[in-house]
Design a protein around this motif. Structure first.
Motif, PDB file in Angstrom:
ATOM      1  N   PRO A 152       0.895  -1.042   0.025  1.00 25.87           N
ATOM      2  CA  PRO A 152      -0.002   0.008   0.063  1.00 25.87           C
ATOM      3  C   PRO A 152       0.862   1.237  -0.035  1.00 25.87           C
ATOM      4  CG  PRO A 152      -0.995  -1.580   1.533  1.00 25.87           C
ATOM      5  CD  PRO A 152       0.526  -2.150   1.186  1.00 25.87           C
ATOM      6  N   LEU A 153       0.559   2.321  -0.692  1.00 25.79           N
ATOM      7  CA  LEU A 153       1.342   3.415  -0.834  1.00 25.79           C
ATOM      8  C   LEU A 153       1.446   4.254   0.453  1.00 25.79           C
ATOM      9  CD1 LEU A 153       0.050   4.840  -4.419  1.00 25.79           C
ATOM     10  CD2 LEU A 153       2.094   3.639  -3.903  1.00 25.79           C
ATOM     11  N   THR A 154       0.438   4.195   1.374  1.00 25.34           N
ATOM     12  CA  THR A 154       0.632   4.717   2.768  1.00 25.34           C
ATOM     13  C   THR A 154       1.720   3.940   3.626  1.00 25.34           C
ATOM     14  OG1 THR A 154      -1.304   3.477   3.342  1.00 25.34           O
ATOM     15  CG2 THR A 154      -1.710   5.788   2.788  1.00 25.34           C
ATOM     16  N   ASP A 155       1.675   2.867   3.301  1.00 26.83           N
ATOM     17  CA  ASP A 155       3.115   1.794   3.967  1.00 26.83           C
ATOM     18  C   ASP A 155       4.178   2.256   3.478  1.00 26.83           C
ATOM     19  OD1 ASP A 155       0.750   0.800   5.449  1.00 26.83           O
ATOM     20  OD2 ASP A 155       1.056  -1.285   4.484  1.00 26.83           O
ATOM     21  N   ALA A 156       4.211   2.546   2.137  1.00 25.73           N
ATOM     22  CA  ALA A 156       5.478   2.900   1.607  1.00 25.73           C
ATOM     23  C   ALA A 156       6.073   3.888   2.014  1.00 25.73           C
ATOM     24  CB  ALA A 156       5.441   2.857   0.152  1.00 25.73           C
ATOM     25  N   LEU A 157       5.185   5.083   2.189  1.00 23.13           N
ATOM     26  CA  LEU A 157       5.483   6.564   2.605  1.00 23.13           C
ATOM     27  C   LEU A 157       5.720   6.460   4.091  1.00 23.13           C
ATOM     28  CD1 LEU A 157       5.856   9.303   2.568  1.00 23.13           C
ATOM     29  CD2 LEU A 157       3.354   9.799   2.716  1.00 23.13           C
ATOM     30  N   ALA A 158       5.189   5.490   4.908  1.00 21.67           N
ATOM     31  CA  ALA A 158       5.569   5.413   6.520  1.00 21.67           C
ATOM     32  C   ALA A 158       6.738   4.970   6.618  1.00 21.67           C
ATOM     33  CB  ALA A 158       4.428   4.597   7.059  1.00 21.67           C
ATOM     34  N   LYS A 159       7.099   3.762   5.693  1.00 19.20           N
ATOM     35  CA  LYS A 159       8.654   3.151   5.813  1.00 19.20           C
ATOM     36  C   LYS A 159       9.398   4.146   5.526  1.00 19.20           C
ATOM     37  CE  LYS A 159       6.939  -1.456   5.176  1.00 19.20           C
ATOM     38  NZ  LYS A 159       6.881  -2.755   3.945  1.00 19.20           N
ATOM     39  N   ALA A 160       9.328   4.984   4.494  1.00 21.06           N
ATOM     40  CA  ALA A 160      10.207   6.027   4.096  1.00 21.06           C
ATOM     41  C   ALA A 160      10.461   7.054   5.119  1.00 21.06           C
ATOM     42  CB  ALA A 160       9.918   6.768   2.660  1.00 21.06           C
ATOM     43  N   ILE A 161       9.372   7.570   5.631  1.00 22.72           N
ATOM     44  CA  ILE A 161       9.539   8.600   6.706  1.00 22.72           C
ATOM     45  C   ILE A 161      10.346   8.040   7.851  1.00 22.72           C
ATOM     46  CG2 ILE A 161       8.331   9.893   8.581  1.00 22.72           C
ATOM     47  CD1 ILE A 161       5.905   9.944   6.589  1.00 22.72           C
ATOM     48  N   ALA A 162      10.115   6.869   8.150  1.00 22.37           N
ATOM     49  CA  ALA A 162      11.084   6.154   9.283  1.00 22.37           C
ATOM     50  C   ALA A 162      12.540   6.172   9.017  1.00 22.37           C
ATOM     51  CB  ALA A 162      10.646   4.831   9.707  1.00 22.37           C
ATOM     52  N   ASP A 163      12.652   5.522   7.473  1.00 22.87           N
ATOM     53  CA  ASP A 163      13.915   5.454   7.016  1.00 22.87           C
ATOM     54  C   ASP A 163      14.692   6.685   7.119  1.00 22.87           C
ATOM     55  OD1 ASP A 163      13.656   2.936   6.593  1.00 22.87           O
ATOM     56  OD2 ASP A 163      13.473   3.077   4.387  1.00 22.87           O
ATOM     57  N   VAL A 164      14.149   7.709   6.540  1.00 23.29           N
ATOM     58  CA  VAL A 164      15.000   9.279   6.573  1.00 23.29           C
ATOM     59  C   VAL A 164      14.994   9.640   8.014  1.00 23.29           C
ATOM     60  CG1 VAL A 164      14.785  11.475   5.660  1.00 23.29           C
ATOM     61  CG2 VAL A 164      14.082   9.526   4.442  1.00 23.29           C
ATOM     62  N   ALA A 165      14.066   9.639   8.886  1.00 24.24           N
ATOM     63  CA  ALA A 165      14.576   9.883  10.362  1.00 24.24           C
ATOM     64  C   ALA A 165      15.670   9.164  10.882  1.00 24.24           C
ATOM     65  CB  ALA A 165      13.218   9.635  11.124  1.00 24.24           C
ATOM     66  N   ALA A 166      15.869   7.994  10.482  1.00 19.24           N
ATOM     67  CA  ALA A 166      17.107   7.268  11.087  1.00 19.24           C
ATOM     68  C   ALA A 166      18.467   7.766  10.476  1.00 19.24           C
ATOM     69  CB  ALA A 166      16.723   5.807  10.578  1.00 19.24           C
ATOM     70  N   MET A 167      18.312   8.464   9.278  1.00 20.30           N
ATOM     71  CA  MET A 167      19.549   8.911   8.640  1.00 20.30           C
ATOM     72  C   MET A 167      19.912  10.128   9.496  1.00 20.30           C
ATOM     73  SD  MET A 167      18.290   8.732   4.578  1.00 20.30           S
ATOM     74  CE  MET A 167      17.671   7.261   3.738  1.00 20.30           C
ATOM     75  N   HIS A 168      19.284  10.817  10.066  1.00 18.83           N
ATOM     76  CA  HIS A 168      19.891  12.044  10.960  1.00 18.83           C
ATOM     77  C   HIS A 168      19.479  12.276  12.379  1.00 18.83           C
ATOM     78  CE1 HIS A 168      16.461  15.081   9.630  1.00 18.83           C
ATOM     79  NE2 HIS A 168      15.989  13.604   9.457  1.00 18.83           N
ATOM     80  N   PRO A 169      19.825  11.161  13.089  1.00 22.07           N
ATOM     81  CA  PRO A 169      19.563  11.142  14.522  1.00 22.07           C
ATOM     82  C   PRO A 169      20.213  11.991  15.317  1.00 22.07           C
ATOM     83  CG  PRO A 169      20.945   9.341  13.917  1.00 22.07           C
ATOM     84  CD  PRO A 169      20.708   9.796  12.602  1.00 22.07           C
ATOM     85  N   GLY A 170      21.355  12.646  14.758  1.00 21.01           N
ATOM     86  CA  GLY A 170      21.720  13.626  15.577  1.00 21.01           C
ATOM     87  C   GLY A 170      21.094  15.037  15.384  1.00 21.01           C
ATOM     88  N   CYS A 171      20.066  15.364  14.636  1.00 24.68           N
ATOM     89  CA  CYS A 171      19.558  16.551  14.457  1.00 24.68           C
ATOM     90  C   CYS A 171      18.177  16.427  15.318  1.00 24.68           C
ATOM     91  CB  CYS A 171      18.811  16.641  12.872  1.00 24.68           C
ATOM     92  SG  CYS A 171      20.137  16.698  11.816  1.00 24.68           S
ATOM     93  N   ASP A 172      17.622  17.677  15.518  1.00 23.60           N
ATOM     94  CA  ASP A 172      16.420  17.697  16.581  1.00 23.60           C
ATOM     95  C   ASP A 172      15.219  17.384  15.781  1.00 23.60           C
ATOM     96  OD1 ASP A 172      14.622  18.175  18.603  1.00 23.60           O
ATOM     97  OD2 ASP A 172      15.391  20.488  18.897  1.00 23.60           O
ATOM     98  N   LEU A 173      14.893  16.185  15.568  1.00 27.09           N
ATOM     99  CA  LEU A 173      13.668  15.951  14.994  1.00 27.09           C
ATOM    100  C   LEU A 173      12.291  16.248  15.835  1.00 27.09           C
ATOM    101  CD1 LEU A 173      14.957  12.119  13.717  1.00 27.09           C
ATOM    102  CD2 LEU A 173      15.401  14.505  12.819  1.00 27.09           C
ATOM    103  N   THR A 174      12.568  16.794  16.972  1.00 26.74           N
ATOM    104  CA  THR A 174      11.287  17.393  17.640  1.00 26.74           C
ATOM    105  C   THR A 174      10.976  18.720  17.413  1.00 26.74           C
ATOM    106  OG1 THR A 174      12.542  17.700  19.916  1.00 26.74           O
ATOM    107  CG2 THR A 174      11.761  15.597  19.570  1.00 26.74           C
ATOM    108  N   HIS A 175      12.096  19.253  16.656  1.00 25.68           N
ATOM    109  CA  HIS A 175      11.851  20.597  16.340  1.00 25.68           C
ATOM    110  C   HIS A 175      10.716  20.962  15.336  1.00 25.68           C
ATOM    111  CE1 HIS A 175      12.429  24.672  15.180  1.00 25.68           C
ATOM    112  NE2 HIS A 175      13.646  24.834  15.856  1.00 25.68           N
ATOM    113  N   PRO A 176       9.757  22.034  15.918  1.00 25.70           N
ATOM    114  CA  PRO A 176       8.735  22.270  15.109  1.00 25.70           C
ATOM    115  C   PRO A 176       8.954  22.422  13.554  1.00 25.70           C
ATOM    116  CG  PRO A 176       8.610  23.349  17.187  1.00 25.70           C
ATOM    117  CD  PRO A 176      10.157  23.055  17.051  1.00 25.70           C
ATOM    118  N   GLY A 177      10.184  22.980  13.429  1.00 24.60           N
ATOM    119  CA  GLY A 177      10.309  23.314  12.025  1.00 24.60           C
ATOM    120  C   GLY A 177      11.144  22.528  11.263  1.00 24.60           C
TER     121      GLY A 177
END
Length: 265
Positions: free
Chosen positions: A64-89
């Motif tokens: 499902p395309l929504t699952d593909a996007l969900a996995k992609a979002i998780a993948d990219v978040a894991a690529m830059h754990p040193g950044c502040d991923l909780t920042h509103p911007g």
């Protein structure tokens, strides 16, 4: 089947934060959200849109395309754990994906990307306008001022802060960012392949042809068919040049990154 693509930055002094890939199997268009505040990220919007787009395509397969996007979002978040991923911007992007599965065309839209399809002779337009419904008072205030004025800049910053507070919330709007759950709020659907004559996927910079009222959706498809995606973007640019201050067609910036994909079956 014919696939045509054009993409152009909003300004020659800034990089294009749209990302596009189009094949006979899948069309993926991402529109990186303009950063008007700090982001807490060292990579930037262009990096995010590029990484997310590649990840979406790699996962698109037959899931499902929504699952593909969900996995992609998780993948990219894991690529830059040193950044502040909780920042509103933190960098985010709108996404539009169309996939051809044997005898079915499936689509997914999250954020302000538009899909136009001619289905059994009827023009169907799928557009996620939830972001434009947020910060209504602040948006109206920003629209009062000419582009480039100090008043406009200050009003847009106030608008952006209110907009960010509504991001990825049920009463607000949803975009691809760091939370994979956002993908489940995308607009989705499918058409029989045999029923679709042609379709287009547009970022909001190219969709100004619709929002400015330059062309109805059917005429957008006709222009794409006759002259190609670059001609559509040229028509939008001509309108923007006629209204450089944005007082006829209210908008946040004179010209936006514009991407258009046209598929004819």
């Amino acid at each position: 089947m014919r696939v045509l693509v054009a993409s152009e930055p909003g300004s020659q002094s800034r990089e294009n934060e749209d990302w596009v890939l189009a094949t006979p199997h899948v069309v993926a268009v991402l529109d990186g959200a303009t950063a008007r505040t700090d982001t807490g990220c060292i990579h930037g919007v262009k990096w995010y849109a590029t990484k997310l787009g590649a990840a979406v395509v790699s996962h698109s397969g037959d899931t499902p395309l929504t699952d593909a996007l969900a996995k992609a979002i998780a993948d990219v978040a894991a690529m830059h754990p040193g950044c502040d991923l909780t920042h509103p911007g933190t960098p985010s992007a709108a996404a539009g994906v169309v996939r051809i599965d044997d005898d079915t065309i499936k689509y997914m839209v999250l954020g302000d990307v538009t899909v136009i399809a001619e289905v059994d002779g009827v023009i169907r337009t799928i557009s996620d306008d939830r972001v434009s419904q947020t910060a209504a008072a602040e948006r109206a205030e920003a629209d009062r001022y000419p582009i480039g004025s100090p008043e406009k800049q200050a009003a847009m910053l106030r608008m952006k802060h209110v907009e960010l507070a509504a991001k990825n919330r049920d009463a607000g709007y949803w975009v691809a960012e760091t939370n994979p759950e956002a993908a489940q709020h995308a607009l989705t659907g499918d058409f029989s392949l045999a029923s679709v004559t042609r379709l287009a996927v547009l970022t909001d910079g190219a969709a100004r042809a619709l929002t400015f009222g330059l062309l109805p959706a059917a005429d957008v498809l006709d222009l794409l068919d006759k002259s190609g995606p670059a001609a559509l973007i040229d028509q939008v640019r001509a309108a923007e040049q006629e209204d450089p201050t944005g007082l006829r067609w209210a908008r946040n910036k004179r010209s936006d990154d514009a991407t258009a994909v046209y598929v004819k079956f």
